[in-house]
Design an enzyme around this catalytic site. Structure first.
Site, mmCIF file in Angstrom:
data_model
loop_
_atom_site.group_PDB
_atom_site.id
_atom_site.type_symbol
_atom_site.label_atom_id
_atom_site.label_comp_id
_atom_site.label_asym_id
_atom_site.label_seq_id
_atom_site.Cartn_x
_atom_site.Cartn_y
_atom_site.Cartn_z
ATOM 1 C CB CYS A 84 -0.887 0.040 1.240
ATOM 2 S SG CYS A 84 -2.339 -0.973 1.146
ATOM 3 C CG HIS A 85 1.051 3.890 -3.202
ATOM 4 N ND1 HIS A 85 0.337 2.913 -3.855
ATOM 5 C CD2 HIS A 85 2.104 4.183 -3.998
ATOM 6 C CE1 HIS A 85 0.933 2.644 -5.015
ATOM 7 N NE2 HIS A 85 2.002 3.397 -5.119
ATOM 8 C CG MET A 120 -5.973 -1.548 0.535
ATOM 9 S SD MET A 120 -6.888 -3.097 0.738
ATOM 10 C CE MET A 120 -6.088 -3.794 2.171
ATOM 11 C CD GLU A 121 -5.277 3.775 2.787
ATOM 12 O OE1 GLU A 121 -4.049 3.736 2.626
ATOM 13 O OE2 GLU A 121 -6.081 3.395 1.889
ATOM 14 C CG ASP A 135 -8.117 -5.937 23.550
ATOM 15 O OD1 ASP A 135 -7.653 -6.966 24.085
ATOM 16 O OD2 ASP A 135 -7.779 -4.788 23.888
#
Length: 166
Positions: A84-85, A120-121, A135
């Site tokens: 990824c950039h 992707m972000e 969690d």
């Protein structure tokens, strides 16, 4: 090393079958947005603790913490996904709510003006927010499922996308 002619359509594999970062140097700068969603199924014992649209644990407010974690993760996507950039996000918003099936919906919307997409972000933001919910709630029950993470829509670049939901 992957050597197959079938892989030539993958953008992150070069002609020899090696991993390769996409060259975005000649791409046009456009406004790009993406929205991704993760669905988290919480045990009834956890959902019973929901008050005023938030679950409180010894670690703190679950959804508020997940929002911060999701934004932080979206900003670090280029460090987490090898090809990824690195991108300078202009906006990232995480929205967490219960749907009518009592599933926790985590939506991440990210945007920028640039030469490469932001899917992707958005996916990373939604994923890490969902993992943070896991969690923070696992002390009450490990019966937690992160059901799916998927792209809902994107605009900008070569083509737009919008998930057709039933």
């Amino acid at each position: 090393m992957i050597r197959t002619t079938e892989m030539t359509n993958f953008t992150h594999i070069d002609a020899a079958g090696n991993p390769s970062m996409v060259d975005v140097g000649e791409k046009a700068i456009t406004r790009r947005t993406a929205k991704a969603r993760s669905i988290v199924i919480l045990d009834d014992a956890i959902l019973e603790r929901l008050t005023n649209e938030e679950i409180h644990t010894k670690k703190g407010p679950v959804f508020q913490t997940a929002i911060i974690a999701g934004v932080m993760a979206a900003k670090k996507t280029g460090d987490l996904i090898p090809l990824c950039h690195p991108l300078g996000l202009e906006n990232c918003q995480i929205n967490i709510f219960l749907n009518d099936k009592r599933e926790v919906i985590v939506e991440c919307t990210a945007s920028l003006t640039g030469k490469t997409g932001i899917e992707m972000e958005a996916l990373t933001g939604a994923s890490v927010a969902a993992l943070t919910i896991y969690d923070m709630c696992k002390a009450f029950s490990h019966n937690i499922v992160i059901k799916e993470t998927r792209l809902i829509e994107k605009t900008g670049g070569k083509k737009d996308f919008k998930l057709e939901e039933n």
